[in-house]
Motif scaffolding. Sequence first.
Motif, PDB file in Angstrom:
ATOM      1  N   LEU A 263      84.246  44.614 -91.638  1.00 30.44           N
ATOM      2  CA  LEU A 263      83.654  45.351 -92.778  1.00 30.44           C
ATOM      3  C   LEU A 263      82.727  44.218 -93.484  1.00 30.44           C
ATOM      4  N   CYS A 264      83.264  43.003 -93.396  1.00 31.06           N
ATOM      5  CA  CYS A 264      82.152  42.126 -94.070  1.00 31.06           C
ATOM      6  C   CYS A 264      80.807  41.918 -93.089  1.00 31.06           C
ATOM      7  N   VAL A 265      81.077  41.808 -91.778  1.00 32.16           N
ATOM      8  CA  VAL A 265      79.872  41.777 -90.986  1.00 32.16           C
ATOM      9  C   VAL A 265      79.097  42.948 -91.005  1.00 32.16           C
ATOM     10  N   MET A 266      79.553  44.013 -91.361  1.00 35.69           N
ATOM     11  CA  MET A 266      79.077  45.427 -91.483  1.00 35.69           C
ATOM     12  C   MET A 266      78.314  45.506 -92.838  1.00 35.69           C
ATOM     13  N   GLY A 269      81.776  44.813 -97.357  1.00 30.14           N
ATOM     14  CA  GLY A 269      82.727  44.052 -98.106  1.00 30.14           C
ATOM     15  C   GLY A 269      84.537  44.118 -97.777  1.00 30.14           C
ATOM     16  N   PRO A 270      84.918  43.195 -98.294  1.00 29.77           N
ATOM     17  CA  PRO A 270      86.532  43.408 -98.155  1.00 29.77           C
ATOM     18  C   PRO A 270      87.109  44.273 -98.936  1.00 29.77           C
ATOM     19  N   GLY A 271      86.600  44.760-100.009  1.00 28.09           N
ATOM     20  CA  GLY A 271      87.228  45.759-101.162  1.00 28.09           C
ATOM     21  C   GLY A 271      87.911  46.817-100.532  1.00 28.09           C
ATOM     22  N   LEU A 272      87.399  47.331 -99.455  1.00 30.62           N
ATOM     23  CA  LEU A 272      88.267  48.661 -98.846  1.00 30.62           C
ATOM     24  C   LEU A 272      89.484  48.202 -98.142  1.00 30.62           C
ATOM     25  N   VAL A 273      89.593  46.868 -97.978  1.00 34.14           N
ATOM     26  CA  VAL A 273      91.051  46.521 -97.466  1.00 34.14           C
ATOM     27  C   VAL A 273      91.867  45.881 -98.587  1.00 34.14           C
ATOM     28  N   CYS A 295      94.503  38.264-109.029  1.00 30.15           N
ATOM     29  CA  CYS A 295      93.335  37.368-109.389  1.00 30.15           C
ATOM     30  C   CYS A 295      92.767  36.657-108.367  1.00 30.15           C
ATOM     31  N   LEU A 296      93.220  36.559-107.104  1.00 29.08           N
ATOM     32  CA  LEU A 296      92.913  35.677-105.922  1.00 29.08           C
ATOM     33  C   LEU A 296      91.903  36.816-105.267  1.00 29.08           C
ATOM     34  N   ALA A 297      92.306  38.089-105.256  1.00 20.26           N
ATOM     35  CA  ALA A 297      91.742  39.101-104.372  1.00 20.26           C
ATOM     36  C   ALA A 297      90.212  39.321-105.198  1.00 20.26           C
ATOM     37  N   VAL A 298      90.073  39.386-106.456  1.00 23.30           N
ATOM     38  CA  VAL A 298      88.731  39.738-107.058  1.00 23.30           C
ATOM     39  C   VAL A 298      87.755  38.860-106.589  1.00 23.30           C
ATOM     40  N   PRO A 299      87.777  37.437-106.980  1.00 19.52           N
ATOM     41  CA  PRO A 299      86.849  36.701-106.438  1.00 19.52           C
ATOM     42  C   PRO A 299      86.492  36.451-105.090  1.00 19.52           C
ATOM     43  N   ILE A 300      87.360  36.590-104.162  1.00 12.63           N
ATOM     44  CA  ILE A 300      87.270  36.816-102.884  1.00 12.63           C
ATOM     45  C   ILE A 300      86.437  37.810-102.491  1.00 12.63           C
ATOM     46  N   ALA A 301      86.274  39.040-103.111  1.00 14.21           N
ATOM     47  CA  ALA A 301      85.861  40.407-102.859  1.00 14.21           C
ATOM     48  C   ALA A 301      84.262  40.227-103.398  1.00 14.21           C
ATOM     49  N   ILE A 302      84.073  39.281-104.178  1.00 14.35           N
ATOM     50  CA  ILE A 302      82.719  39.143-104.860  1.00 14.35           C
ATOM     51  C   ILE A 302      81.998  37.681-104.605  1.00 14.35           C
ATOM     52  N   VAL A 303      82.557  37.002-103.843  1.00 17.10           N
ATOM     53  CA  VAL A 303      82.093  35.847-103.298  1.00 17.10           C
ATOM     54  C   VAL A 303      80.849  36.015-102.731  1.00 17.10           C
ATOM     55  N   ASP A 304      80.701  37.072-101.816  1.00 17.25           N
ATOM     56  CA  ASP A 304      79.305  37.056-101.063  1.00 17.25           C
ATOM     57  C   ASP A 304      78.033  37.305-102.097  1.00 17.25           C
ATOM     58  N   ASN A 305      78.190  37.769-103.282  1.00 14.59           N
ATOM     59  CA  ASN A 305      77.281  38.323-103.850  1.00 14.59           C
ATOM     60  C   ASN A 305      76.675  36.781-104.610  1.00 14.59           C
ATOM     61  N   ILE A 306      77.593  35.936-104.624  1.00 12.81           N
ATOM     62  CA  ILE A 306      77.146  34.677-104.948  1.00 12.81           C
ATOM     63  C   ILE A 306      76.565  33.742-103.793  1.00 12.81           C
TER      64      ILE A 306
END
Length: 373
Positions: A263-266, A269-273, A295-306
């Motif tokens: 999903l990340c390569v597509m 994002g990992p949010g769907l999982v 609290c760990l999942a939220v930053p992982i899901a949005i780190v690609d935007n940074i």
Amino acid sequence: MDQTADTPVRKSDAGQISIEARVSDLVRLGIIGLFAYWTMVLIAPFALIVIWSAILAVALFPMFEALSRLIGNRPVIASTIIVIGCLVLIIAPLALVAVNFADGLQALIVTLRTGNFTLPAAPAAIKAWPVVGERIHDIWNQVADNLASTIMKFQAPVREVMGVIVAKLASIGGGVLSFVVSIILSGLFLTQATRLAEAIQVLASRIAGDRGVGFARLAGTTVRNVSRGVIGVAFLQTLLCGLCFAFFDIPARGALTFAVFVLCVMQLGPGLVLLPVVIWGWFSWSPIAAFVFTCLAVPIAIVDNILKPILMARGLSTPMLVILIGVIGGTLSHGLLGLFLGPVVLSVFYELLRAWAWPSVAPGEPELGHQAS
């Protein structure tokens, strides 16, 4: 009279020489074509590995150049360090995730064959929720029972589809081995980076002049952008998700981690999982554990935007649809290696086609002059 008599003979000789020259040219072209075809047949089994090695070398060249300069211009040592680092950081987690995913699918097929497939019932704690607790509990159980019975009803075609998927995944071991060979070969390419870059520029110049050199530089920049901004960030998010799944002992974590990577390569994002796992965690764990995982999942899901704007400073105009087609087509055609290779190759083709068809809007060709590698 003698001169006029010699004229037709000379014209005939000239025509015969012209025909012989053309025949000689055709023979030469035929011989060259035969050797070219023979060469392609010989290198075809290794073509994907060589292409992926070249892509890795282009993507890792800035790191290789900086490291070589740091240790006193020792390219062999720098290349060896990069190869070992890639093998440790990429191959080991990739192999574990892929094997875990294949084992999970195999276990699912065995469950379907034995007829013991069931879906988890709703946690009893849901009944304690005010107003809607009992209703949600009943709906959950009803959906679980109906879905399980439906899957069991169509278990024959489901088993066939799963069998095909497992057959494809049976080549995972070969894909991981190809990845190992590609990384080692990319290290050899890095040690000869200067000569290879000069050879590519000369070849591009012979084919299309200055425009060809610009295309070669644009291809190198696109490879770096896609490798770092798409595959690199996807791998980082997948690694973080895999560590969280392992730490919290989440079931089927291998399959979930593999799904996160795809999903990340597509670019989905990992949010769907992560979102379903977070919801499941709040139902199954203690509130403290569920809160920590959230609290760990939220930053992982949005780190690609940074990270993507930082790693792709020059931007990437390739549409998400092109990357998506590259991921799906590459995986279906070439398995695990194609999952990485597909989006990169298709993105390079898109950018080159865009630069050729609309040169006035081609992205930053003049500023690529110092980036050839």
